[in-house]
Each structure stands twice: as structure tokens, then as C-alpha cells.
Design a protein around this motif. Structure first.
Motif, PDB file in Angstrom:
ATOM      1  N   ASP A 170      -7.997 134.067 -33.263  1.00  0.00           N
ATOM      2  CA  ASP A 170      -8.963 134.457 -34.286  1.00  0.00           C
ATOM      3  C   ASP A 170     -10.366 134.543 -33.691  1.00  0.00           C
ATOM      4  O   ASP A 170     -10.802 133.648 -32.955  1.00  0.00           O
ATOM      5  N   VAL A 178     -11.972 131.132 -32.077  1.00  0.00           N
ATOM      6  CA  VAL A 178     -11.777 130.008 -32.992  1.00  0.00           C
ATOM      7  C   VAL A 178     -10.642 129.141 -32.456  1.00  0.00           C
ATOM      8  O   VAL A 178      -9.512 129.596 -32.312  1.00  0.00           O
ATOM      9  N   GLN A 225      -8.167 125.741 -32.811  1.00  0.00           N
ATOM     10  CA  GLN A 225      -7.589 124.950 -33.894  1.00  0.00           C
ATOM     11  C   GLN A 225      -6.378 124.177 -33.405  1.00  0.00           C
ATOM     12  O   GLN A 225      -5.842 124.451 -32.322  1.00  0.00           O
ATOM     13  N   GLY A 247     -10.663 121.408 -34.347  1.00  0.00           N
ATOM     14  CA  GLY A 247     -10.065 121.972 -35.550  1.00  0.00           C
ATOM     15  C   GLY A 247     -11.013 122.943 -36.212  1.00  0.00           C
ATOM     16  O   GLY A 247     -12.065 122.539 -36.721  1.00  0.00           O
ATOM     17  N   ARG A 248     -10.669 124.226 -36.165  1.00  0.00           N
ATOM     18  CA  ARG A 248     -11.539 125.297 -36.659  1.00  0.00           C
ATOM     19  C   ARG A 248     -12.922 125.198 -36.029  1.00  0.00           C
ATOM     20  O   ARG A 248     -13.950 125.335 -36.678  1.00  0.00           O
ATOM     21  N   HIS A 249     -12.945 124.953 -34.732  1.00  0.00           N
ATOM     22  CA  HIS A 249     -14.180 124.914 -33.957  1.00  0.00           C
ATOM     23  C   HIS A 249     -14.316 126.232 -33.194  1.00  0.00           C
ATOM     24  O   HIS A 249     -13.386 127.027 -33.136  1.00  0.00           O
ATOM     25  N   TRP A 250     -15.478 126.445 -32.594  1.00  0.00           N
ATOM     26  CA  TRP A 250     -15.682 127.612 -31.731  1.00  0.00           C
ATOM     27  C   TRP A 250     -15.517 127.140 -30.290  1.00  0.00           C
ATOM     28  O   TRP A 250     -16.225 126.240 -29.833  1.00  0.00           O
ATOM     29  N   CYS A 301     -20.872 129.304 -36.325  1.00  0.00           N
ATOM     30  CA  CYS A 301     -19.915 128.197 -36.349  1.00  0.00           C
ATOM     31  C   CYS A 301     -20.663 126.890 -36.137  1.00  0.00           C
ATOM     32  O   CYS A 301     -21.504 126.793 -35.245  1.00  0.00           O
ATOM     33  N   THR A 316     -20.811 128.087 -41.435  1.00  0.00           N
ATOM     34  CA  THR A 316     -19.370 128.216 -41.563  1.00  0.00           C
ATOM     35  C   THR A 316     -18.703 127.990 -40.217  1.00  0.00           C
ATOM     36  O   THR A 316     -19.288 128.248 -39.186  1.00  0.00           O
ATOM     37  N   VAL A 317     -17.481 127.492 -40.240  1.00  0.00           N
ATOM     38  CA  VAL A 317     -16.744 127.319 -38.991  1.00  0.00           C
ATOM     39  C   VAL A 317     -15.914 128.544 -38.668  1.00  0.00           C
ATOM     40  O   VAL A 317     -15.194 128.567 -37.705  1.00  0.00           O
ATOM     41  N   ASP A 318     -16.012 129.576 -39.493  1.00  0.00           N
ATOM     42  CA  ASP A 318     -15.284 130.818 -39.237  1.00  0.00           C
ATOM     43  C   ASP A 318     -16.266 131.871 -38.760  1.00  0.00           C
ATOM     44  O   ASP A 318     -17.313 132.068 -39.363  1.00  0.00           O
TER      45      ASP A 318
END
Length: 318
Positions: A189, A210, A212, A234-237, A266, A313-315
Motif C-alpha cells: 500500500d 505503508v 503493517q 502497524g500502519r506506519h510509514w 503519516c 493520518t497513518v494512511d
């Protein structure tokens, strides 16, 4: 792209250049000699002839126009294709409309930043300076000559072009192993890659995505450092790779590449690198605001992290 630009962005006043600086034209000759110039008809006619030792491609909408010893094109794609078959590098030499049309294709700029604010009605295109890295600056009394290289950002790349750089920088992976890493990482992602070229050849790149749980690196860090992973993984860049060929280190390319792949909203960013703070990569990350989080057990590496503004946001953007 080669241009002389005043402090207010002016490059001309009608057909005239609103300054005369001793030595500037000699330096233009030195930079362009042996290469191919692409210019508009107005610029060519202000010069009055093909410049010796260089091939000239003139871009004009007039399909009846011609000039002995000059190649003629009626759109930028044709002009660049003609120039690519001629001597040396392709150098865009103006005027404003040709600069504008060629800018998306440019990999380098040589800008003479003239220390004046003259009146004029012809301007150099504005551009995002964060997408360029200054390779060199030559200061003079009346101007500075600045050499810029573009940092290209994309969501994919040719792994065959990346491999020679990867091999020289890391040296401990086979091509098959690299292809496996590339296939896995580039499918994640938000995948983002930045690259820099010199003379048309790739000299450095970085990529990130991303990260995870369920990915090998994230799971390895979670197993080795469970308390740290609870906060950071976890859902980090995740900055996975960054490398620059030895001969191109010291120009700020690593910094430019890192900034390019971390320009995302992120909140938590992580990477793993050599724990030795004397190593260039570790020093770079520290200078860019990254912090040592924890040593990675059974390795010589350290986990580093960087927090952006709370609430980010982490996305990454889609």
C-alpha cells in the motif's frame, strides 16, 4: 535546461535580455559546446545564426519556416526526439514558452541567478524547489550559477535500472533476491519511489510504503521488540531502501531522496539502519529529525523513528 534568470524571475524584455554581464556568455558557451540546443524561433532569431560547435533545433509553429544548418520541429516531442539523435546532451535554451513546454521532461537545470530586478515581460517558469536538489553553486559578483537535479517521484520503476545501484550500494544480495524484495515491496500500500539521475543514468533511489503487521520486517521487529512495536509498528510509514552511488555522495542527494519519500501525511515513520552514528546514513537520519528508538537484538542495527504532527493520518494519499 540552461537559463539566466533575474531575482524577479525575468529572463527577457520583449526580444532583448535586460542586462549585460561580462563573462556570462563565455560560460554559456562552455556549458553548451558539443551539445544540442533546443530553442524557440524568437530566441534563435535574436541570436541570428546557429551557434558554432553545437547543433540547433528550432521549435516554431510556422510550418513554412526554415534556416540553413538548423533542424526544425513544430511541437516539443518532435524537438526532443530530433535532439536525442544529435550530438551530446539536449539543452533547452529558451524562450519562455519552450522552457514551459520542456519542463516536465527536464532532469537538470543550470540557472544563472542574476542579482538584478529589471523590468521585463518574459519570465522563467516557476517550479517547486523541493523537487530539485542543488548539486553545485558557483558564486560571482553579479550572479550565481546554480546546478540543479530533479528528484523523480513515482509509484513504480524499472527494477532492471535499479539493480546496478542496489548491487553497488548493498553488494550482499543476488539479483534473484533483489527481484523478490522489489516484487514484495512495490506491491504494498502506498508504495512510493524517488530517484535521481546524472547524465541520464540512475545514481540513487529510495522507496517507502505503508508497513503493517503480517509483513516480514514488521513481524521481525514485533518479535524482537514487542514493547517498542506496540507503539511504532502497524500502519506506519516504512522507509525500506535508500542508496546513492559512492561518487555522488556529498551532494545532498540522500537528503533529497529521503524527504521525497517521506512527504506523506503519516504520523509514525520508521526505518532500520546501522547503529553506528558515524555512518553517513545514520547521520543523515539524525539531521533530518529521526530518533534512535532501540537497538535491534542480534544485529548491528538500530530502529529509528520520526513522529509528524499529532492527528496526521497513518494512511498515505491514494
Amino acid at each position: 535546461m540552461v537559463a539566466a534568470v533575474a531575482e524577479n524571475g525575468v529572463i527577457g524584455n520583449g526580444p532583448d535580455i535586460p542586462w549585460r554581464i561580462p563573462g556570462e556568455q563565455a560560460e554559456f558557451k562552455a556549458i553548451t559546446m558539443g551539445h544540442t540546443l533546443v530553442m524557440g524561433r524568437t530566441t534563435f532569431e535574436s541570436i541570428g545564426r546557429p551557434l558554432p560547435g553545437r547543433t540547433t533545433v528550432v521549435l516554431t509553429k510556422d510550418e513554412t519556416w526554415s534556416y540553413d544548418g538548423v533542424l526544425v520541429a513544430h511541437d516539443i516531442d518532435t524537438a526532443l526526439a530530433l535532439a536525442a539523435g544529435e550530438q551530446g546532451d539536449t539543452i533547452i535554451a529558451g524562450g519562455a514558452q519552450v522552457y514551459e513546454a520542456a519542463f516536465p521532461y527536464a532532469t537538470d537545470q543550470v540557472i544563472t541567478r542574476v542579482h538584478l530586478t529589471p523590468e521585463g515581460d518574459v519570465f522563467y517558469p516557476s517550479f517547486d524547489e523541493t523537487e530539485w536538489v542543488e548539486m553545485k553553486r558557483e558564486p560571482h559578483e553579479a550572479y550565481d550559477r546554480v546546478f540543479l537535479t530533479r528528484v523523480e517521484v513515482a509509484d513504480t520503476a524499472d527494477p532492471g535500472e535499479l539493480w546496478p545501484v542496489y548491487q553497488e550500494v548493498w553488494g550482499d544480495e543476488t539479483r534473484d533476491a533483489f527481484d523478490g524484495i522489489w516484487a514484495a515491496h512495490s506491491a504494498r500500500d502506498g508504495f512510493k519511489i524517488a530517484a535521481v539521475r546524472r547524465g541520464g543514468n540512475l545514481v540513487g533511489f529510495a522507496w517507502a510504503y505503508v508497513g503493517q503487521r503480517g509483513q516480514p520486517w514488521s513481524d521481525r521487529i514485533t518479535e524482537a521488540l514487542p514493547a517498542v512495536a506496540e507503539e511504532w509498528v502497524g500502519r506506519h510509514w516504512e522507509v525500506a531502501e535508500l542508496g546513492v552511488l559512492d561518487q555522488w555522495r556529498g551532494y545532498g542527494l540522500g537528503r533529497a531522496l529521503l524527504r521525497a519519500v517521506t512527504d506523506v501525511p503519516c504520523e509514525r515513520m520508521v526505518l532500520e539502519t546501522d547503529a553506528d552514528e558515524s555512518k553517513p546514513a545514520h547521520r543523515l537520519y539524525l539531521c533530518e529529525g529521526w530518533l534512535d528508538i532501540a537497538r535491534v537484538p542480534d544485529t548491528d542495527n538500530v530502529l529509528m523513528g520520526k513522529l509528524q504532527a499529532p492527528g496526521s493520518t497513518v494512511d498515505p494519499p491514494s
